[in-house]
Design a protein around this motif. Structure first.
Motif, PDB file in Angstrom:
ATOM      1  N   UNK A 100      22.669  20.938   2.741  1.00 16.00           N
ATOM      2  CA  UNK A 100      21.584  20.114   2.742  1.00 16.00           C
ATOM      3  C   UNK A 100      20.695  21.287   2.258  1.00 16.00           C
ATOM      4  N   UNK A 101      19.545  20.789   1.722  1.00 15.22           N
ATOM      5  CA  UNK A 101      18.856  22.149   0.613  1.00 15.22           C
ATOM      6  C   UNK A 101      18.252  22.276   1.802  1.00 15.22           C
ATOM      7  N   UNK A 102      17.796  21.919   2.847  1.00 15.22           N
ATOM      8  CA  UNK A 102      17.128  22.522   3.779  1.00 15.22           C
ATOM      9  C   UNK A 102      16.695  22.066   5.367  1.00 15.22           C
ATOM     10  N   UNK A 103      16.649  23.039   6.116  1.00 14.15           N
ATOM     11  CA  UNK A 103      16.985  23.124   7.618  1.00 14.15           C
ATOM     12  C   UNK A 103      15.824  24.267   8.561  1.00 14.15           C
ATOM     13  N   UNK A 104      15.420  23.010   9.234  1.00 15.59           N
ATOM     14  CA  UNK A 104      14.649  23.134  10.135  1.00 15.59           C
ATOM     15  C   UNK A 104      14.903  22.941  11.484  1.00 15.59           C
ATOM     16  N   UNK A 105      15.550  24.009  12.118  1.00 11.55           N
ATOM     17  CA  UNK A 105      16.037  24.144  13.380  1.00 11.55           C
ATOM     18  C   UNK A 105      15.736  25.064  14.700  1.00 11.55           C
ATOM     19  N   UNK A 106      15.496  25.338  15.552  1.00 16.79           N
ATOM     20  CA  UNK A 106      15.496  26.503  16.872  1.00 16.79           C
ATOM     21  C   UNK A 106      16.752  27.200  16.581  1.00 16.79           C
ATOM     22  N   UNK A 107      16.439  28.480  15.989  1.00 16.84           N
ATOM     23  CA  UNK A 107      16.565  29.102  14.912  1.00 16.84           C
ATOM     24  C   UNK A 107      16.885  30.653  16.018  1.00 16.84           C
ATOM     25  N   UNK A 108      15.588  30.853  16.646  1.00 19.00           N
ATOM     26  CA  UNK A 108      15.295  32.129  17.793  1.00 19.00           C
ATOM     27  C   UNK A 108      16.068  31.634  19.020  1.00 19.00           C
ATOM     28  N   UNK A 109      15.938  29.974  18.889  1.00 18.77           N
ATOM     29  CA  UNK A 109      16.896  29.623  20.973  1.00 18.77           C
ATOM     30  C   UNK A 109      17.814  29.244  20.842  1.00 18.77           C
ATOM     31  N   UNK A 110      18.644  28.324  19.898  1.00 15.73           N
ATOM     32  CA  UNK A 110      20.344  28.159  19.245  1.00 15.73           C
ATOM     33  C   UNK A 110      20.782  28.680  18.428  1.00 15.73           C
ATOM     34  N   UNK A 111      20.660  30.201  18.028  1.00 14.85           N
ATOM     35  CA  UNK A 111      21.702  30.423  16.510  1.00 14.85           C
ATOM     36  C   UNK A 111      22.699  30.103  16.331  1.00 14.85           C
ATOM     37  N   UNK A 112      23.769  29.817  17.971  1.00 16.39           N
ATOM     38  CA  UNK A 112      24.731  28.649  17.630  1.00 16.39           C
ATOM     39  C   UNK A 112      24.753  27.241  17.049  1.00 16.39           C
ATOM     40  N   UNK A 113      23.612  26.811  16.794  1.00 14.70           N
ATOM     41  CA  UNK A 113      23.835  25.595  15.700  1.00 14.70           C
ATOM     42  C   UNK A 113      23.744  26.152  14.452  1.00 14.70           C
ATOM     43  N   UNK A 114      23.138  26.946  14.108  1.00 10.63           N
ATOM     44  CA  UNK A 114      23.020  27.523  12.497  1.00 10.63           C
ATOM     45  C   UNK A 114      24.398  27.803  12.717  1.00 10.63           C
ATOM     46  N   UNK A 115      25.375  28.551  13.563  1.00  9.38           N
ATOM     47  CA  UNK A 115      26.739  28.946  12.945  1.00  9.38           C
ATOM     48  C   UNK A 115      27.795  27.805  12.494  1.00  9.38           C
ATOM     49  N   UNK A 116      27.150  26.669  13.711  1.00 15.44           N
ATOM     50  CA  UNK A 116      27.461  25.306  13.342  1.00 15.44           C
ATOM     51  C   UNK A 116      27.417  25.142  12.287  1.00 15.44           C
ATOM     52  N   UNK A 117      26.404  25.246  12.406  1.00 17.19           N
ATOM     53  CA  UNK A 117      26.379  24.175  10.395  1.00 17.19           C
ATOM     54  C   UNK A 117      27.339  25.117   9.366  1.00 17.19           C
ATOM     55  N   UNK A 118      27.028  26.279   9.701  1.00  9.73           N
ATOM     56  CA  UNK A 118      27.903  26.881   8.639  1.00  9.73           C
ATOM     57  C   UNK A 118      29.338  26.648   8.564  1.00  9.73           C
ATOM     58  N   UNK A 119      29.955  26.435   9.666  1.00  9.40           N
ATOM     59  CA  UNK A 119      31.387  25.840   9.859  1.00  9.40           C
ATOM     60  C   UNK A 119      32.012  24.783   9.108  1.00  9.40           C
ATOM     61  N   UNK A 120      30.574  24.142   9.009  1.00  9.47           N
ATOM     62  CA  UNK A 120      31.007  22.623   9.079  1.00  9.47           C
ATOM     63  C   UNK A 120      30.441  22.183   7.266  1.00  9.47           C
ATOM     64  N   UNK A 121      30.118  23.420   6.904  1.00 10.31           N
ATOM     65  CA  UNK A 121      29.347  23.468   5.389  1.00 10.31           C
ATOM     66  C   UNK A 121      28.028  22.786   5.315  1.00 10.31           C
TER      67      UNK A 121
END
Length: 402
Positions: A148-169
């Motif tokens: 994605x070019x831009x991602x909006x998410x709950x980084x403070x509450x769910x940093x693991x969501x960002x980890x999952x997005x990184x793992x998938x590319x």
């Protein structure tokens, strides 16, 4: 594709009504945040929130051209008034794709908590992802094409969501990651919020900000080498873990090993394990140089250098005065220099924890003073080769470098 953040706060906004907490007390003026709502190119509204029309006006935007109003999560508060002329808000079934006459394409993304995420593609092919509060993508829902070019998410509450997005590319080095749904369980403004998000490769912006998908944003690079210092129970380990919570496959290097006859130590180890994400892998070893030398490995979290030094001094017999003066001192110095050299040349992202020493009572024994001195030298050598050095006091991280 332009995304205007009409609000960036949690579902109740900030400050939370009638909440006396310190974060809410500080969330005034520029630090106040309305509930998160995002206007995409003036044609799609993600989440209908109280006062959305006024928020749009303050941001210099009009809701007159809206084609679609999407809801991402259940609304437990009072009913939200729908401004006249707006399309009826809807929550799209997971997996459904909606083409718009404007050329935009919207896809509903399954999440692992109550809510629905939305992937939006502009007519010129730019892609953005929006996730609801407290949610991460479910299963392989996040792995859909290029990053994605831009991602909006709950980084403070769910940093693991960002980890999952990184793992998938789905999130790459070129992805602009912006924190939304900011609530009173995390810092809401100023240097502390910026510092925590920058460590995860993300950023926060004020309400009313318009983001342009695909535009380069100067977010501080995640430091390759970070040293976290602190006294006993200062929160240094929790700070180190938080810095890598947004990255997949982290290797947690436990230098203390296990002690079958020490129940208190076992309780401490269990507490650390419970805090770590399930996707992290643990290695119990003091052989740090090969790990640092591996150029392809995932991030490392070394906890801690104090126990590594204890092992080095044990093996050298360095606690004994005679052994110390007949070769053990040279062996400890050589092992410290070897570790510092490996730390200096590593290509992995690595965070190491160590105890800060020398601020308390002088140890009563020669071996205690010897350990204090050697740990001070080790910390100095590692800090000298680190992009980022933090001192944690009472759970508060004070940047010393970087």
């Amino acid at each position: 594709m332009e995304l205007t953040l009409l609000g960036t706060g949690g579902p109740l906004g900030l400050p939370v009504p009638d909440c006396p907490c310190a974060v809410c007390a500080a969330s005034i003026g520029a630090g106040a945040r309305g509930a998160t709502a995002v206007l995409v190119d003036g044609v799609v509204l993600l989440d209908l929130t109280p006062g959305v029309a006024l928020a749009a006006a303050r941001a210099g935007q009009s809701l007159g051209g809206l084609r679609l109003v999407l809801l991402s999560h259940p609304h437990d508060g009072p009913p939200v008034e729908i401004p006249p002329g707006l399309p009826t808000p809807a929550r799209v079934p997971e997996g459904r794709r909606l083409p718009l006459i404007t050329g935009h394409r919207v896809t509903a993304i399954a999440t692992d908590a109550p809510g629905t995420g939305y992937a939006i593609e502009s007519p010129d092919g730019l892609r953005a992802l929006y996730l609801p509060p407290g949610c991460a993508p479910a299963g392989n829902a996040e792995a859909d094409g290029a990053p994605y070019d831009l991602v909006l998410l709950d980084v403070a509450g769910r940093p693991d969501a960002l980890a999952r997005l990184r793992a998938s590319g789905a999130v790459a080095g070129t992805t602009d990651v912006v924190a939304v749904h900011l609530g009173h369980d995390a810092p809401t403004a100023g240097p502390e919020l910026d510092r925590r998000l920058a460590a995860l490769g993300a950023r926060a912006v004020p309400d009313g900000t318009t983001l342009v998908a695909g535009d380069y944003q100067e977010v501080p690079d995640v430091p390759r080498r970070t040293l976290v210092l602190g006294g006993a129970r200062s929160g240094k380990s929790a700070e180190a873990e938080r810095r890598l919570a947004g990255f997949p496959g982290v290797v947690y290097v436990a230098t203390g090993g296990t002690r079958a006859d020490d129940a208190d130590w076992a309780d401490r180890v269990a507490l650390h394990r419970e805090r770590r994400p399930a996707s992290w892998r643990t290695e119990e070893t003091c052989d740090l140089v090969p790990l640092l030398a591996d150029p392809q490995g995932p991030p490392l979290l070394i906890d801690c250098l104090s126990l590594w030094l204890t092992d080095v001094m044990d093996k050298a017999g360095a606690w004994d005065d005679t052994a110390w003066h007949h070769g053990a001192a040279r062996e400890v110095a050589a092992r410290t220099a070897e570790l510092a050299a490996a730390w200096r040349t590593t290509r992995r992202t690595v965070v190491a924890v160590s105890n800060e020493v020398g601020s308390g009572v002088v140890p009563a024994t020669a071996s205690g003073r010897r350990f204090r001195d050697e740990l001070g030298r080790l910390n100095t050598a590692i800090a000298a080769q680190s992009e980022h050095v933090l001192l944690v006091v009472a759970g508060q991280a004070l940047p010393l470098r970087g």
